[in-house]
Design a protein around this motif. Structure first.
Motif, PDB file in Angstrom:
ATOM      1  N   GLY A 180       2.146   3.744  -1.854  1.00 19.03           N
ATOM      2  CA  GLY A 180       2.581   2.643  -1.064  1.00 19.03           C
ATOM      3  C   GLY A 180       3.956   2.695  -0.703  1.00 19.03           C
ATOM      4  N   TRP A 182       6.167   3.631   1.922  1.00 18.91           N
ATOM      5  CA  TRP A 182       6.164   4.186   3.442  1.00 18.91           C
ATOM      6  C   TRP A 182       7.395   4.855   3.883  1.00 18.91           C
ATOM      7  N   THR A 186       4.461   3.492   9.964  1.00 16.58           N
ATOM      8  CA  THR A 186       2.849   3.009   9.776  1.00 16.58           C
ATOM      9  C   THR A 186       1.882   4.412  10.264  1.00 16.58           C
ATOM     10  N   ASP A 274      -7.570   2.530   0.313  1.00 16.78           N
ATOM     11  CA  ASP A 274      -7.160   1.096  -0.066  1.00 16.78           C
ATOM     12  C   ASP A 274      -5.868   1.093   0.749  1.00 16.78           C
ATOM     13  N   GLU A 275      -4.941   2.026   0.462  1.00 20.59           N
ATOM     14  CA  GLU A 275      -3.682   2.003   1.101  1.00 20.59           C
ATOM     15  C   GLU A 275      -3.707   2.084   2.523  1.00 20.59           C
ATOM     16  N   GLN A 276      -4.740   3.010   2.941  1.00 17.68           N
ATOM     17  CA  GLN A 276      -4.807   3.043   4.586  1.00 17.68           C
ATOM     18  C   GLN A 276      -5.088   1.508   5.042  1.00 17.68           C
ATOM     19  N   GLN A 277      -6.032   0.814   4.262  1.00 19.34           N
ATOM     20  CA  GLN A 277      -6.355  -0.571   4.870  1.00 19.34           C
ATOM     21  C   GLN A 277      -5.157  -1.287   4.990  1.00 19.34           C
ATOM     22  N   ASN A 278      -4.208  -1.307   3.726  1.00 26.51           N
ATOM     23  CA  ASN A 278      -3.032  -2.265   3.693  1.00 26.51           C
ATOM     24  C   ASN A 278      -2.197  -1.750   4.831  1.00 26.51           C
ATOM     25  N   LEU A 279      -2.317  -0.466   5.343  1.00 21.78           N
ATOM     26  CA  LEU A 279      -1.364  -0.027   6.482  1.00 21.78           C
ATOM     27  C   LEU A 279      -1.899  -0.644   7.832  1.00 21.78           C
ATOM     28  N   GLN A 280      -3.107  -0.470   7.825  1.00 17.10           N
ATOM     29  CA  GLN A 280      -3.769  -1.337   8.909  1.00 17.10           C
ATOM     30  C   GLN A 280      -3.581  -2.731   9.017  1.00 17.10           C
ATOM     31  N   THR A 281      -3.778  -3.127   7.985  1.00 15.05           N
ATOM     32  CA  THR A 281      -3.405  -4.671   7.944  1.00 15.05           C
ATOM     33  C   THR A 281      -2.022  -5.102   8.404  1.00 15.05           C
ATOM     34  N   SER A 282      -1.217  -4.308   7.799  1.00 18.30           N
ATOM     35  CA  SER A 282       0.376  -4.393   8.182  1.00 18.30           C
ATOM     36  C   SER A 282       0.462  -4.224   9.697  1.00 18.30           C
TER      37      SER A 282
END
Length: 285
Positions: A180, A182, A186, A274-282
């Motif tokens: 997390g 970064w 991204t 999960d962290e890749q999903q967080n990046l996509q969401t951001s």
């Protein structure tokens, strides 16, 4: 000098003090036996003055432990060398630092590494390396035109991990928080996380991630164990390196306890996803 160096010197001072006490010698009796002034003895035992090698020889002889002279002088020399100020070391540039480490990695059969903040160096992608070394250059007032050469030098040893013949093996333990943090934006982090995902399938790599939650071993500064023959740990102000058996045993024990908290395989890949999903969401905000 960093706090770590100061603590190492104090620990060595306590060894000498304990030798004197175990020999049953008072300060005055010890002064008579060694020819040292009481003030000097006190300063050495309280870590305010570092002894010379001749002082150590006289100390051991007076305490009846001449057999320990070689051992203590070896520790004395290592304490003197274990801490290197970053600014002095980096005068030759970050590329020099990275190139100098190449033979060490190539000659290591098993590298065990723990990281709590950043991805271990040999697992870093080009963009991630560039971001991290750029931060380092800015922090230490180093020329930015040296960064690209340092990136190339670090990446030059990655083939040991990705295209190895089984000679070089790796066991990594990282905190979930590393995923997390970064660095480089991204797009850079997506590439880095993809690489970590792929690395979990490499036959010579064990990548463990410590998930958030209950634990019985705290996190700490990063450290790298090279074949059980040397430990290296880097902090903000200095680099600690040791080959002492007792220190190696300590770090190996710490690594083993940290490793027990880590998850591997599908569970590790799920944390990365999960962290890749967080990046996509951001990216959508």
């Amino acid at each position: 000098m960093s706090n770590g160096a100061s603590e190492a010197r104090k620990a060595f001072a306590l060894k000498l003090r304990d030798l004197r006490r175990d020999a049953g010698l008072s300060g005055r009796a010890f002064a008579d036996a060694t020819g040292m002034h009481n003030t000097k003895i006190s300063r050495i035992e309280h870590g305010r003055q570092y002894p010379s090698e001749d002082d150590i020889r006289a100390w051991c002889i007076a305490c009846g432990v001449a057999r320990r002279i070689d051992e203590l002088i070896a520790i004395h020399r290592e304490v003197e060398q274990m801490w290197k100020e970053y600014r002095r070391d980096l005068r030759k540039g970050q590329r020099h630092v990275q190139e100098r480490s190449g033979p060490l990695y190539a000659g290591t059969g098993l590298l065990r590494a723990y990281e709590a903040i950043v991805v271990p160096g040999i697992l870093q992608t080009a963009g991630y390396v560039r971001a991290v070394l750029s931060i380092n250059a800015e922090l230490h007032d180093l020329p930015l035109d040296d960064v690209e050469g340092a990136v190339e030098a670090r990446l030059a040893r990655q083939h040991l991990l990705t295209h190895g013949d089984g000679t070089n093996n790796y066991s990594f333990v990282i905190e979930a928080g590393v995923l997390g943090n970064w660095f480089g934006g991204t797009a850079v982090m997506q590439e880095q996380l993809d690489f970590l995902h792929d690395a979990t399938y490499l036959p010579n790599v064990a990548l463990g991630i410590i998930p958030p939650g209950h634990r019985t071993m705290w996190g700490g500064e990063c450290f790298y164990i090279f074949d059980g023959r040397m430990v290296r740990s880097e902090m903000w102000t200095g680099s600690y390196k040791t080959t002492q058996a007792a220190d190696l045993a300590f770090f190996e024990r710490a690594f083993d306890r940290l490793r027990r908290h880590a998850v591997y395989g599908d569970a590790a890949r799920a944390l990365i996803a999960d962290e890749q999903q967080n990046l996509q969401t951001s990216e959508n905000f």
